[in-house]
Design a protein around this motif. Sequence first.
Motif, PDB file in Angstrom:
ATOM      1  N   VAL A 139      -0.867  -4.857 -30.758  1.00  0.00           N
ATOM      2  CA  VAL A 139      -0.036  -5.772 -29.964  1.00  0.00           C
ATOM      3  C   VAL A 139       0.701  -6.755 -30.872  1.00  0.00           C
ATOM      4  N   LEU A 140       0.012  -7.216 -31.932  1.00  0.00           N
ATOM      5  CA  LEU A 140       0.646  -8.160 -32.861  1.00  0.00           C
ATOM      6  C   LEU A 140       1.826  -7.513 -33.582  1.00  0.00           C
ATOM      7  N   ALA A 141       1.672  -6.243 -33.992  1.00  0.00           N
ATOM      8  CA  ALA A 141       2.774  -5.541 -34.665  1.00  0.00           C
ATOM      9  C   ALA A 141       3.962  -5.364 -33.717  1.00  0.00           C
ATOM     10  N   GLU A 142       3.696  -5.026 -32.460  1.00  0.00           N
ATOM     11  CA  GLU A 142       4.776  -4.877 -31.481  1.00  0.00           C
ATOM     12  C   GLU A 142       5.487  -6.212 -31.254  1.00  0.00           C
ATOM     13  N   THR A 143       4.710  -7.296 -31.112  1.00  0.00           N
ATOM     14  CA  THR A 143       5.308  -8.613 -30.888  1.00  0.00           C
ATOM     15  C   THR A 143       6.138  -9.057 -32.086  1.00  0.00           C
ATOM     16  N   ASN A 144       5.655  -8.779 -33.294  1.00  0.00           N
ATOM     17  CA  ASN A 144       6.413  -9.128 -34.495  1.00  0.00           C
ATOM     18  C   ASN A 144       7.768  -8.431 -34.520  1.00  0.00           C
ATOM     19  N   ALA A 145       7.790  -7.159 -34.138  1.00  0.00           N
ATOM     20  CA  ALA A 145       9.049  -6.409 -34.127  1.00  0.00           C
ATOM     21  C   ALA A 145      10.037  -6.999 -33.124  1.00  0.00           C
ATOM     22  N   VAL A 146       9.537  -7.390 -31.961  1.00  0.00           N
ATOM     23  CA  VAL A 146      10.415  -7.985 -30.943  1.00  0.00           C
ATOM     24  C   VAL A 146      10.919  -9.350 -31.411  1.00  0.00           C
ATOM     25  N   PHE A 147      10.041 -10.140 -32.032  1.00  0.00           N
ATOM     26  CA  PHE A 147      10.444 -11.470 -32.501  1.00  0.00           C
ATOM     27  C   PHE A 147      11.498 -11.363 -33.603  1.00  0.00           C
ATOM     28  N   ARG A 148      11.357 -10.403 -34.501  1.00  0.00           N
ATOM     29  CA  ARG A 148      12.363 -10.229 -35.565  1.00  0.00           C
ATOM     30  C   ARG A 148      13.716  -9.848 -34.968  1.00  0.00           C
ATOM     31  N   THR A 149      13.686  -9.038 -33.912  1.00  0.00           N
ATOM     32  CA  THR A 149      14.938  -8.646 -33.256  1.00  0.00           C
ATOM     33  C   THR A 149      15.634  -9.853 -32.643  1.00  0.00           C
ATOM     34  N   ALA A 150      14.866 -10.696 -31.943  1.00  0.00           N
ATOM     35  CA  ALA A 150      15.454 -11.898 -31.338  1.00  0.00           C
ATOM     36  C   ALA A 150      15.961 -12.857 -32.417  1.00  0.00           C
ATOM     37  N   TYR A 152      17.116 -12.030 -35.326  1.00  0.00           N
ATOM     38  CA  TYR A 152      18.353 -11.450 -35.863  1.00  0.00           C
ATOM     39  C   TYR A 152      19.550 -11.834 -34.992  1.00  0.00           C
ATOM     40  N   LEU A 153      19.362 -11.780 -33.671  1.00  0.00           N
ATOM     41  CA  LEU A 153      20.451 -12.134 -32.765  1.00  0.00           C
ATOM     42  C   LEU A 153      20.900 -13.576 -32.982  1.00  0.00           C
ATOM     43  N   ALA A 154      19.930 -14.483 -33.116  1.00  0.00           N
ATOM     44  CA  ALA A 154      20.281 -15.887 -33.304  1.00  0.00           C
ATOM     45  C   ALA A 154      20.926 -16.124 -34.667  1.00  0.00           C
ATOM     46  N   LYS A 155      20.392 -15.499 -35.682  1.00  0.00           N
ATOM     47  CA  LYS A 155      20.911 -15.724 -37.034  1.00  0.00           C
ATOM     48  C   LYS A 155      22.317 -15.170 -37.207  1.00  0.00           C
ATOM     49  N   MET A 156      22.589 -14.024 -36.598  1.00  0.00           N
ATOM     50  CA  MET A 156      23.903 -13.395 -36.717  1.00  0.00           C
ATOM     51  C   MET A 156      24.866 -13.839 -35.619  1.00  0.00           C
ATOM     52  N   ASN A 157      24.442 -14.801 -34.804  1.00  0.00           N
ATOM     53  CA  ASN A 157      25.292 -15.347 -33.730  1.00  0.00           C
ATOM     54  C   ASN A 157      25.725 -14.257 -32.748  1.00  0.00           C
ATOM     55  N   ARG A 158      24.769 -13.402 -32.400  1.00  0.00           N
ATOM     56  CA  ARG A 158      25.030 -12.338 -31.447  1.00  0.00           C
ATOM     57  C   ARG A 158      24.570 -12.763 -30.052  1.00  0.00           C
ATOM     58  N   PRO A 159      25.180 -12.206 -28.996  1.00  0.00           N
ATOM     59  CA  PRO A 159      24.756 -12.562 -27.629  1.00  0.00           C
ATOM     60  C   PRO A 159      23.371 -12.003 -27.322  1.00  0.00           C
ATOM     61  N   PHE A 160      22.629 -12.711 -26.482  1.00  0.00           N
ATOM     62  CA  PHE A 160      21.279 -12.265 -26.123  1.00  0.00           C
ATOM     63  C   PHE A 160      21.295 -10.975 -25.309  1.00  0.00           C
ATOM     64  N   SER A 161      22.441 -10.628 -24.739  1.00  0.00           N
ATOM     65  CA  SER A 161      22.529  -9.373 -23.983  1.00  0.00           C
ATOM     66  C   SER A 161      22.370  -8.149 -24.886  1.00  0.00           C
ATOM     67  N   HIS A 163      19.946  -7.751 -26.855  1.00  0.00           N
ATOM     68  CA  HIS A 163      18.513  -7.594 -27.135  1.00  0.00           C
ATOM     69  C   HIS A 163      17.981  -6.259 -26.618  1.00  0.00           C
ATOM     70  N   ASP A 164      18.333  -5.914 -25.371  1.00  0.00           N
ATOM     71  CA  ASP A 164      17.853  -4.652 -24.791  1.00  0.00           C
ATOM     72  C   ASP A 164      18.333  -3.450 -25.596  1.00  0.00           C
ATOM     73  N   ASP A 165      19.591  -3.471 -26.000  1.00  0.00           N
ATOM     74  CA  ASP A 165      20.147  -2.334 -26.732  1.00  0.00           C
ATOM     75  C   ASP A 165      19.498  -2.182 -28.107  1.00  0.00           C
ATOM     76  N   LEU A 166      19.231  -3.294 -28.783  1.00  0.00           N
ATOM     77  CA  LEU A 166      18.578  -3.219 -30.092  1.00  0.00           C
ATOM     78  C   LEU A 166      17.138  -2.724 -29.973  1.00  0.00           C
ATOM     79  N   ILE A 167      16.448  -3.130 -28.907  1.00  0.00           N
ATOM     80  CA  ILE A 167      15.087  -2.636 -28.667  1.00  0.00           C
ATOM     81  C   ILE A 167      15.105  -1.128 -28.469  1.00  0.00           C
ATOM     82  N   GLU A 168      16.031  -0.655 -27.643  1.00  0.00           N
ATOM     83  CA  GLU A 168      16.138   0.791 -27.382  1.00  0.00           C
ATOM     84  C   GLU A 168      16.483   1.565 -28.644  1.00  0.00           C
ATOM     85  N   ILE A 190      12.083 -16.616 -26.886  1.00  0.00           N
ATOM     86  CA  ILE A 190      11.569 -16.349 -28.238  1.00  0.00           C
ATOM     87  C   ILE A 190      12.338 -17.164 -29.272  1.00  0.00           C
ATOM     88  N   VAL A 191      13.667 -17.199 -29.141  1.00  0.00           N
ATOM     89  CA  VAL A 191      14.484 -17.969 -30.094  1.00  0.00           C
ATOM     90  C   VAL A 191      14.155 -19.461 -29.991  1.00  0.00           C
TER      91      VAL A 191
END
Length: 373
Positions: A139-150, A152-161, A163-168, A190-191
């Motif tokens: 569960v910790l590894a899965e949560t870490n992957a999701v947190f890194r994705t979120a 990335y969105l904030a750091k690169m100034n990408r829209p939160f919408s 998030h779903d596509d990057l997860i997929e 998360i951000v």
Amino acid sequence: MSSGSTVNMKRKQQTTLSHLKKKNKPAAASDDTPAVTRTLDEEEGTTAEPDASSVSGCAICSSTKSTGVLTEKRISISEEWAMFKIQSSGSSRPTALASLRNKIRRHEMSRAHEIAQDLTEKGGQDLLGNLVRAVSDTVLAETNAVFRTAYYLAKMNRPFSDHDDLIELQEKNGVNMGTSLHSRFSSTKIVEHIAKKMQTKIVDSIVSSSSKLSVLIDEATSLSHKSAMIVNVKASLDGATEFVFLDLVELESQRAESIEKALLNCLDTAGFSEEWLQNNWISFVSDGASVMLGKNSGVATRLTARYPNLFTWHCMNHRLELAVNDAVDEVQAVNHFKVFMDKLHNLYSQSNKNSRELMEAAQEVGSQVLKIG
């Protein structure tokens, strides 16, 4: 072997078996002793022959009692072996001993005894703890992957919408992303959590090092027409002077009293105590608006009364902007040039035909048309 020693050994066997039967907790056999209970001569360290008239049993089966629900069907531990009720058969002593040895051998090779041995070995292991730790690590590894994705969105100034596509996308690439925290709303939370933790880490570093603090604030208006205050701090972090965004605070009103209250509350919430600010807050910077730098009741004046050592300063960038505007207003030629450039930009930006012709003309002379924004 003499008849006296035989009688003594027989008494030892009966005493040992009687003790095990009463306690119902037989002593565990040593590593080199068969799993089925046998009587040992403790003084000589040799294995004694089973007594034909005594009762025997299995220490492992007695401690296990049941094979449990996870084992094979129609397999159970014999009550006779578990309760030490095994007796020999036969009229003569050699026949009885042979019968008892045969029963011990068959029981030692039985499936029920093997299951009891496995359960006894696993009983000494922390199976539940290992299972919980394994699940927690997954569960910790899965949560870490999701947190890194979120992040990335904030750091690169990408829209939160996104998030779903990057997860997929990551799931198709073989990354285990779990089943939760996949929505854009989760990404927002998360951000916010990451930003709060980063802010706490920075503030703790500043406070622990007793670095001198400078605060810069500026007013802004959101898209929803709400007044907000941007708070930035400048301090020494790890030997280098850093300019860090601290928080965006919504203002109840644009009066000096409300701005001062919101600023002090922001600093306190971030982790700067009143005592620490008295010793380490050295400068306050803002624009030149009267509500900020007014001599009678501006924010800077109110803060100086509370922190006597505070140095207030009119932001140099705001001063430069005011100077440029004044220069443009004074020099008519600059103002005419500005109007000319605005009209030239509108001529080509508002017409697709003119824009295409400009691109063709630039290609003919080997020039490149640059766009602003």
